[in-house]
Write an enzyme that holds these catalytic residues in place. Structure first.
Site, mmCIF file in Angstrom:
data_model
loop_
_atom_site.group_PDB
_atom_site.id
_atom_site.type_symbol
_atom_site.label_atom_id
_atom_site.label_comp_id
_atom_site.label_asym_id
_atom_site.label_seq_id
_atom_site.Cartn_x
_atom_site.Cartn_y
_atom_site.Cartn_z
ATOM 1 N N GLU A 103 0.805 -1.223 0.000
ATOM 2 C CA GLU A 103 0.000 0.000 0.000
ATOM 3 C C GLU A 103 0.840 1.275 0.000
ATOM 4 O OE1 GLU A 103 -2.450 -0.864 3.424
ATOM 5 O OE2 GLU A 103 -4.069 -1.570 2.138
HETATM 6 N N1 IFG Z 1 -4.398 -3.842 4.512
HETATM 7 C C1 IFG Z 1 -3.132 -3.393 5.094
HETATM 8 C C2 IFG Z 1 -2.919 -3.718 6.560
HETATM 9 C C3 IFG Z 1 -4.203 -3.657 7.387
HETATM 10 C C4 IFG Z 1 -5.272 -4.496 6.711
HETATM 11 C C5 IFG Z 1 -6.513 -4.615 7.591
HETATM 12 C C6 IFG Z 1 -2.073 -5.403 4.147
HETATM 13 C C7 IFG Z 1 -0.842 -6.026 3.557
HETATM 14 C C8 IFG Z 1 -5.592 -3.883 5.376
HETATM 15 N N2 IFG Z 1 -2.040 -4.044 4.345
HETATM 16 O O1 IFG Z 1 -3.025 -6.079 4.436
HETATM 17 O O2 IFG Z 1 -1.976 -2.788 7.097
HETATM 18 O O3 IFG Z 1 -4.630 -2.324 7.581
HETATM 19 O O4 IFG Z 1 -7.360 -5.635 7.145
#
Ligand code: IFG
Length: 508
Positions: free
Chosen positions: A326
């Site tokens: 992200e």
């Molecule tokens: N995506 C984010 C996490 C977390 C997650 C919560 C990944 C690799 C959503 N990144 O999953 O930091 O916030 O479900």
């Protein structure tokens, strides 16, 4: 002694005992060999039964001794038996190098139990199986009156995948070492062998780094974390203690510091890590994707190298997770530049880098790619850990009606959703031979304590553990739901606050 004779004998004993004192409540009949979670590869019942008694002993020598002591420690409280560990005994643990890796063979006869494996980890896998074959009362902390019967037969077992992980996010909400140890105790029962600790993110920095002390002084302070309720951090001593505790249970710890995104907490502590030198505000919300290290500044790479060097020095395991997810605030070219400079640093300090699937864009030779975003295809020729958010993320709500706990950005995940997929076929663009294993991440935006961890983790973590351990040929939802249902009373006895999913026929 045939089953019928044995049964008659034990019935004969009960009335006599009843004459002198209240008959002990016989534990429910021993479990069947087919009740084990995860499902073993090959099970051959024999119809006889073994009884552990006051006269029992555990035979072991050499590298089998630590596992024998672990087994004795799990059996002594509820049985009240001495269970000496010595050169001879009717429960024998033996190392045999003709058995590979984590495999084991368990032979339960009428007079003895023989557990054989190629490594102590293999013996430990057999011990976890053995624990599940005893009556549920074996998990009681005090002496129980029971017949400690183990169903006879043979189990030849080995893991489908080498990597069977659980991830716990300490950054959004800091969980204490005792809470982490409790989770380690619970996941080790299901042959999970890696614990990935997410130690830094936008809301908090949770691991002591000597060369950058403000990381924890500022972003590990009380009042950090989501809703300001997740403050705290692991000193190096506490981290090392967790690593040892996990290793004693044959679980390898993998630390993660997420870069170049998810770095707001680091930048609050060290504004020089931003491109404009201005400290961002401390964040206690749950947004993602807004922060980025500055790929054009040399201090960024000194920071990354110092953190990786110190993490590697305190981590005996072979892997370091460097995040990479992200990074929406990092221009793509900068992201590739950053990863090409930083991924090799793990190797410089003797570790194999793992990164979230976005690192695939930076030709991650020699790294392991962790698949998580079920909405994005993944193409890579590196090994892959499969943890799709829509099936393996334990922080997803079970369903829209579930009381508190969990998120639903990837949808909701009931126990059957967590179970019904094949890690070997889940990624259409990654050949099965590149699948290194599975992981069940538990992000902590909505967690506050162990009860919250357990409500979201159990029973779904066991579904992921079975996908990682059991042969695909044994994969069967009806079998799994029956076995999990029969295990429910064990969690109740252990005080584990599991979710009583309506999809499961819970025993009582
Ligand atoms: N995506 C984010 C996490 C977390 C997650 C919560 C990944 C690799 C959503 N990144 O999953 O930091 O916030 O479900």
């Amino acid at each position: 002694m045939r089953l019928a004779t044995l049964a008659a004998t034990s019935l004969l004993v009960l009335p006599l005992a009843a004459c002198t004192e209240p008959a002990p409540t016989p534990a429910p009949l021993a479990r069947s060999l087919a009740s084990v979670l995860p499902a073993p590869a090959r099970v051959t019942p024999s119809g006889v039964r073994f009884e552990l008694t006051e006269a029992s002993g555990i035979a072991a020598e050499g590298d089998a001794l630590p596992v024998a002591e672990l087994l004795a420690a799990t059996l002594r409280p509820a049985t009240g038996f001495r269970l000496p560990v010595a050169a001879t005994g009717d429960v024998a643990l033996r190392l045999d190098t003709s058995i590979a890796g984590e495999a084991y063979r368990l032979d339960v006869g009428e007079d003895r139990v023989d557990l054989t494996a190629g490594t102590p980890a293999g013996l430990n896998n057999g011990v976890q199986t053995l624990r599940q074959l005893l009556p549920a009362a074996i998990d009681a902390g005090t002496v129980q009156q029971a017949a400690w019967i183990i169903p006879g037969g043979r189990i030849d077992d080995e893991p489908r995948y080498a990597y069977r992980g659980a991830m716990l996010d300490l950054a959004r909400h800091f969980h204490t070492p005792d809470e982490v140890k409790r989770y380690i105790d619970q996941i080790s029962r299901f042959k999970i062998n890696y614990l990935h600790l997410h130690l830094a993110d936008d809301q908090g920095w949770r691991i002591q780094i000597d060369s950058w002390p403000e990381l924890t002084a500022v972003s590990g302070a009380p009042g950090t974390g989501v809703d300001g309720a997740g403050g705290g951090y692991l000193t190096k001593a506490a981290y090392r203690d967790l690593v040892t505790y996990a290793a004693d249970r044959y679980i390898t710890v993998i630390p993660e510091v997420d870069m170049p995104g998810h770095v707001n907490a680091a930048q609050v502590a060290y504004p020089e890590l931003t491109c404009d030198g201005v400290a961002p505000r401390q964040r206690t919300d749950t947004a993602v994707g807004y922060s980025s290290l500055c790929a054009g500044k040399e201090i960024t790479y000194r920071f990354a190298e110092d953190v990786i060097r110190e993490l590697a020095a305190m981590t005996p395991g072979p892997y370091l997770h460097i995040g990479g997810d992200e990074a929406r605030a990092t221009p793509h070219a900068d992201y590739v530049t950053f990863q090409k400079r930083v991924m090799p640093l793990a190797r410089k300090y003797g570790k194999i880098p793992i990164g979230w699937q976005e690192i695939a864009a930076a030709e991650p030779e020699g790294a392991i790619v962790q698949y998580w975003n079920h909405t994005e295809p993944l193409t890579t020729n590196q090994r892959v850990i499969v943890s799709p958010a829509s099936q393996a993320y334990l922080d997803m709500q079970y369903d829209r009606q579930t009381p508190a706990g969990g998120m639903n950005w990837a949808g909701t995940t009931e126990v059957d959703d967590a179970y019904d997929w094949n890690p070997g076929a889940r990624l259409k663009t990654v050949p099965p031979e590149l699948i290194f294993g599975v992981e069940a991440p538990l992000w902590s935006e909505t967690l506050r304590d162990s009860a919250d961890i357990e409500f979201l983790a159990f029973p779904r973590l066991v579904a992921i553990a079975e996908l990682g351990w059991s042969p695909w040929s044994t994969h069967d939802w009806e079998s799994f739901r029956q076995r999990i249902g029969a295990y429910g009373p064990q969690w109740t006895r252990l005080g584990v606050r599991f979710y009583e999913s309506p999809k499961i026929p819970w025993g009582h």
